[in-house]
Design an enzyme around this catalytic site. Structure first.
Site, PDB file in Angstrom:
ATOM      1  CB  ALA A 100      -0.874  -0.006   1.242  1.00  0.00           C
TER       2      ALA A 100
ATOM      3  N   GLY B 217      -0.619  -5.238  -0.278  1.00  0.00           N
ATOM      4  CA  GLY B 217      -1.561  -4.965  -1.357  1.00  0.00           C
ATOM      5  C   GLY B 217      -1.093  -5.567  -2.677  1.00  0.00           C
TER       6      GLY B 217
ATOM      7  CD  GLU C 270      -4.927  -7.540   0.327  1.00  0.00           C
ATOM      8  OE1 GLU C 270      -6.095  -7.372  -0.067  1.00  0.00           O
ATOM      9  OE2 GLU C 270      -4.506  -7.103   1.409  1.00  0.00           O
TER      10      GLU C 270
ATOM     11  CD  GLU D 103      -0.939  -6.390   4.476  1.00  0.00           C
ATOM     12  OE1 GLU D 103      -0.390  -7.502   4.637  1.00  0.00           O
ATOM     13  OE2 GLU D 103      -1.233  -5.947   3.356  1.00  0.00           O
TER      14      GLU D 103
END
Ligand code: NAD
Length: 678
Positions: free
Chosen positions: A63, A102, A105, A125
């Site tokens: 992120a 992310g 992901e 995370e």
């Protein structure tokens, strides 16, 4: 503003490419670009398959952390990923570098994943006190099973592409230098087949068939996870993936995520993330300061610290010459080093060749002349100013000009040590922590005359040997031990005043430290530095030594120990302490755990404030870095200074006053102004 995302068409395959240096972080523009790219693919009938890849050194590495805490700007990552996955044309992630957070992901929302062998994938995370988004907690278990997903989601260490292939996270390993071409060929082979969507997978049934895997995982990783909220939330989210629909799981994931995001632990861990990076910067040393090339290191003293320090350099491929006074001390020291390496090899974390390679780069010697051509010499002899001065005088005569002369002293004045040399600018403190081959912290002690290049080189070198460095000015005990002394002073006073010594240890354990001071004393040996005269008793420690309670090695110290080294509080010791208190004229009373906690921790914060006021630390967050990496201060509180900010500096001041403890002007002023340290 130009988009960081562009598309290129290769026959019937649309390649969506991100170019968002340095690490292709998934900021708003990237997310919007991905959605636009997929819409372009869907609206173009000549496109039959899609690739997502990144320019630069890595696939999306996470992120955009600078967006944290700001109002969200759409499209959100989960929305963007749902759009990707919904495509009925196959979407392939082509992964190199590190697909983290992310980024991982994104890969999970694609229908297929191909990766080069050097790539790594992970969901780190939890290391910031959070859990991954729905793709991590809900898609991953559906793709690879709950058991394989748990360590990725709840521990957060990335895995190599090969391992990712083994668990089914990656579909195919492709050639290191032909990622795009291989990915296109792979994508073409999938055209016309129904697209597999990881949100619809059901590999997670392993957690339903055997629900014990969650408790087993908790039991196995209990120590690593102790006190942290995020790993438990991560486990719950993975479990939910087996029990509920994807939509319900994603909803639960959001709830858990928001609880963590607004809680203190994640704030503290994000503070630490930036603190560690900030600690590496020295405000008045220019970033482009030329560095001194360190090709060969000398170590003086092959004792507890010298051996461990040497191992850091050997493991990083830097040859070391280690010097002792006598052959037997030298043999003992190098023998311990070999044994440590061999134990690491036994645990599978090193190969036998690596052990021999490291030990082969070690030159043991009794001759100072062998240090002449070292670029850096670190002294780790006894903690005695006269001995240190003698060593530095010799080093100054022998070691080549331009080499750095460092001391590993814990408390002594680096300026005084430097003063016996003709090159005080090249003298610095490099304070390692025990065991030096394991502990992350390196306190870099900046002497009055230490040159910029010597400092900058030390900071750079610390990274090379895998340490986290923080700079301290010269003061007794520097940042870490100076604050520790205040805690120890109170610990000693508390037990004389009647606090149970096991309560003192337990308060710190409950706060999140791995060990309390009396457990620590037992582990290290209570007789360290003891004068060996049982009739001379001036401290509790001497009283314990007088009756043979030397610590764990004797089976008894503050505590009694069984064969498995489990500790039990001892009535004998409680009596010894109260007898000693009586002799000293200290009246004993019951002392609550609250009082113990306040008296142990608040004086540390006060000392930290003085350290800041005197300019001995550059910033409050450096103090947090020191305590988290050197002394086991729990990461999830952010370190002593951040923790003080969290509970309020006025609370700290009131607590100190309640216990008649000194309050520094600096702390008082900050508290009165309603300010924080960080
Ligand atoms: P140690 O007693 O285990 O080792 C010191 C070694 O230095 C001994 O092997 C001794 O033979 C050798 N030595 C003494 N004088 C020498 C000389 N003139 N020339 C060559 N070798 C000599 O001590 P240690 O625990 O390794 O501590 C060393 C230094 O590191 C001290 O300054 C100490 O304060 C500091 N330190 C210790 C720790 C710790 O936890 N032990 C942590 C951080 C820093």
């Amino acid at each position: 503003m130009t988009s960081p995302i562009r598309t290129e068409k290769h026959d019937n395959v649309l390649v969506i490419i991100s170019d968002n240096p340095p690490v292709n972080a998934l900021g708003q523009a990237v997310r919007a670009g991905l959605v636009a790219g997929i819409e372009e693919a869907l609206s173009d009938d000549s496109v039959e398959a899609v690739i997502i890849r990144c320019d630069g050194r890595t696939f999306f590495a996470g992120a955009d952390i600078t967006e944290f805490g700001k109002p969200p700007q759409g499209p959100s990552l989960p929305d963007a990923l749902d759009r990707l996955e919904a495509s009925d044309k196959p979407v392939v992630a082509a992964i190199h570098g590190t697909a983290l957070g992310g980024g991982c992901e994104v890969a999970l929302a694609c229908h297929y994943r191909v990766a080069v062998p050097s790539a790594k994938l992970g969901l780190p995370e939890v290391k910031l006190g959070l859990i991954p988004g729905a793709a991590g907690t809900q898609r991953l278990p559906r793709l690879v099973g709950a058991e394989a997903a748990l360590p990725l989601v709840a521990i957060g260490n990335p895995i190599p592409a090969k391992k990712a292939k083994d668990i089914g996270l990656v579909d195919e390993l492709v050639s290191e230098d032909a990622l795009e071409a291989d990915a296109i060929a792979f994508a073409k082979s999938k055209i016309g087949q129904p697209v597999p969507r990881s949100s619809e997978g059901n590999a997670n049934q392993d957690g339903i068939k055997n629900p014990d895997i969650f408790d087993e995982f908790r039991a196995k990783n209990g120590r690593k996870m102790r006190g942290f909220d995020a790993p438990n939330a991560a486990i719950e989210a993975v479990k939910t993936a087996g029990e509920k629909s994807y939509e319900e799981g994603a909803k639960r994931e959001r709830e858990l995520f928001m609880q963590l995001m607004t809680g203190t632990q994640s704030k503290a861990m994000r503070h630490y993330f930036f603190a560690e990076r900030a600690a590496n910067k020295i405000d008045d040393v220019p970033a482009d300061t030329p560095l001194i090339d360190i090709k060969k290191v000398g170590i003086i003293g092959a004792g507890t610290m010298g051996g461990g320090i040497a191992m850091n350099f050997l493991s990083a491929g830097i040859p070391v010459t280690i010097l002792e006074m006598k052959q037997d001390a030298l043999d003992r020291g190098t023998g311990v080093m070999r044994k440590n390496y061999e134990n690491t090899a036994k645990r599978g974390r090193m190969t036998d060749e690596q052990v021999e390679g490291a030990m082969g780069s070690l030159t043991p010697t009794l001759d100072y002349g062998d240090l002449a051509d070292c670029d850096l010499v670190i002294e780790a002899v006894y903690e005695n100013m006269d001995v240190k001065k003698e060593v530095f005088t010799k080093l100054d005569e022998i070691v080549k000009d331009g080499a750095i002369l460092a001391s590993n002293t814990s408390y002594l004045d680096i300026n005084e040590i430097a003063s016996v040399t003709n090159r005080p600018g090249y003298v610095i403190g490099l304070h390692f922590f025990s065991p030096a081959n394991v502990m992350k912290l390196l306190e870099v002690v900046r002497g009055e005359k230490t040159r910029d290049d010597v400092l900058a080189t030390s900071m750079k070198l610390s990274k090379k040997i895998g340490k986290v460095a923080a700079v301290s000015g010269v003061c007794p005990g520097f940042i870490g031990n100076r604050m520790l002394s205040k805690r120890q002073e109170q610990a000693n006073k508390l037990i004389l005043e009647g606090a149970n010594y096991w309560d003192v240890d337990d308060v710190l354990l409950e706060f999140g430290f791995p060990m309390g001071p009396f457990q620590m004393g037992d582990l290290a040996g209570i007789d360290i530095g003891w004068h060996r005269d049982p009739s001379k008793v001036t401290t509790v420690r001497e009283a314990l030594c007088a009756v043979g309670r030397f610590g764990q090695k004797a089976g008894k110290g503050f505590y009694d120990y069984d064969e498995s080294r489990n500790r039990t509080p001892s009535d004998e010791v409680k009596q010894i302490i109260s007898d000693f208190a009586e002799k000293e004229g200290t009246k004993q009373r019951d002392i609550s755990k609250d009082e113990i906690r306040e008296r142990l921790l608040y004086p540390m914060v006060n000392e930290g404030a003085k350290i800041l006021d005197e300019g001995m630390a550059q910033r409050a967050s450096d103090i947090d870095v020191v305590w988290i990496n050197g002394y086991g201060w729990p990461l999830y509180t952010g370190g002593p200074m951040f923790w003080a900010d969290t509970i309020g500096l006025d609370t700290v001041v009131a607590g100190l006053e309640k216990h008649d403890l000194p309050v520094s002007d600096y702390l008082r002023k900050k508290a009165e102004a309603g300010k924080t340290f960080n």
